[in-house]
Motif scaffolding. Structure first.
Motif, PDB file in Angstrom:
ATOM      1  N   THR A  52     -13.174  43.088  45.205  1.00  0.00           N
ATOM      2  CA  THR A  52     -11.956  42.909  45.989  1.00  0.00           C
ATOM      3  C   THR A  52     -10.751  43.285  45.136  1.00  0.00           C
ATOM      4  O   THR A  52     -10.919  43.847  44.045  1.00  0.00           O
ATOM      5  N   TYR A  53      -9.567  43.004  45.621  1.00  0.00           N
ATOM      6  CA  TYR A  53      -8.341  43.266  44.865  1.00  0.00           C
ATOM      7  C   TYR A  53      -7.305  42.222  45.245  1.00  0.00           C
ATOM      8  O   TYR A  53      -7.407  41.572  46.285  1.00  0.00           O
ATOM      9  N   LEU A  97     -12.037  34.657  51.601  1.00  0.00           N
ATOM     10  CA  LEU A  97     -12.963  35.735  51.220  1.00  0.00           C
ATOM     11  C   LEU A  97     -14.401  35.347  51.560  1.00  0.00           C
ATOM     12  O   LEU A  97     -15.146  36.127  52.167  1.00  0.00           O
ATOM     13  N   ILE A  98     -14.807  34.127  51.166  1.00  0.00           N
ATOM     14  CA  ILE A  98     -16.178  33.680  51.431  1.00  0.00           C
ATOM     15  C   ILE A  98     -16.434  33.615  52.927  1.00  0.00           C
ATOM     16  O   ILE A  98     -17.487  34.029  53.413  1.00  0.00           O
ATOM     17  N   GLU A 116     -21.543  28.144  57.439  1.00  0.00           N
ATOM     18  CA  GLU A 116     -21.217  27.261  58.558  1.00  0.00           C
ATOM     19  C   GLU A 116     -20.351  26.085  58.102  1.00  0.00           C
ATOM     20  O   GLU A 116     -20.613  25.479  57.064  1.00  0.00           O
ATOM     21  N   ASP A 117     -19.341  25.760  58.869  1.00  0.00           N
ATOM     22  CA  ASP A 117     -18.438  24.633  58.626  1.00  0.00           C
ATOM     23  C   ASP A 117     -17.692  24.721  57.299  1.00  0.00           C
ATOM     24  O   ASP A 117     -17.268  23.707  56.753  1.00  0.00           O
ATOM     25  N   PHE A 118     -17.528  25.894  56.776  1.00  0.00           N
ATOM     26  CA  PHE A 118     -16.825  26.094  55.508  1.00  0.00           C
ATOM     27  C   PHE A 118     -15.341  26.303  55.799  1.00  0.00           C
ATOM     28  O   PHE A 118     -14.970  27.130  56.623  1.00  0.00           O
ATOM     29  N   LEU A 176      -6.879  31.309  44.045  1.00  0.00           N
ATOM     30  CA  LEU A 176      -6.291  32.577  44.462  1.00  0.00           C
ATOM     31  C   LEU A 176      -7.116  33.749  43.962  1.00  0.00           C
ATOM     32  O   LEU A 176      -7.777  33.667  42.927  1.00  0.00           O
ATOM     33  N   ILE A 177      -7.068  34.831  44.713  1.00  0.00           N
ATOM     34  CA  ILE A 177      -7.786  36.046  44.312  1.00  0.00           C
ATOM     35  C   ILE A 177      -6.874  36.828  43.375  1.00  0.00           C
ATOM     36  O   ILE A 177      -5.867  37.415  43.796  1.00  0.00           O
TER      37      ILE A 177
END
Ligand code: FES
Length: 111
Positions: A23-24, A34-35, A42-44, A95-96
């Motif tokens: 990713t960036y 992202l995930i 499920e349920d995340f 954060l990414i």
């Protein structure tokens, strides 16, 4: 149009598989988003990143010390769900950015 290079690469370990993520900065607002997009869990992330529901816990397997610093509501939420080990974070508060390069996260399904 500016084409972004996928210059951040890390690993996410799911229930039955391991995912190499490319990713960036700016592609996703945080690790939970992202995930949710790249690996369906499920349920995340039920509160959509407010840092309050505690449904987006990940374990940091091997990374920089900076990723252990808790953000915003994170400390209170982690205490509420009984997670006080500093290796666990709310993915919505991660954060990414460059700090994730070569990191490994494990999605916590049962805690
Ligand atoms: S999405 Fe609710 S705490 Fe992370």
């Amino acid at each position: 149009m500016v084409i972004q290079k996928s210059d951040i690469r890390f690993t996410v370990i799911g229930e039955d598989a391991s995912y190499v993520i490319e990713t960036y900065t700016g592609e996703y607002r945080n690790l939970m988003a992202l995930i949710t997009d790249k690996i369906y869990v499920e349920d995340f992330g039920e509160c959509k990143g407010m840092g309050r529901c505690g449904t987006c816990v990940v374990e940091i397997m091997d990374i920089e010390d900076n990723l252990h610093l808790l953000e915003r509501n994170e400390e209170a939420t982690m205490k509420k769900i009984g997670m006080t080990n500093p290796n666990y974070r709310l993915a919505c508060q991660v954060l990414i950015n460059e700090e994730l390069k070569n990191a490994t996260f494990r999605i916590c399904y049962n805690y």
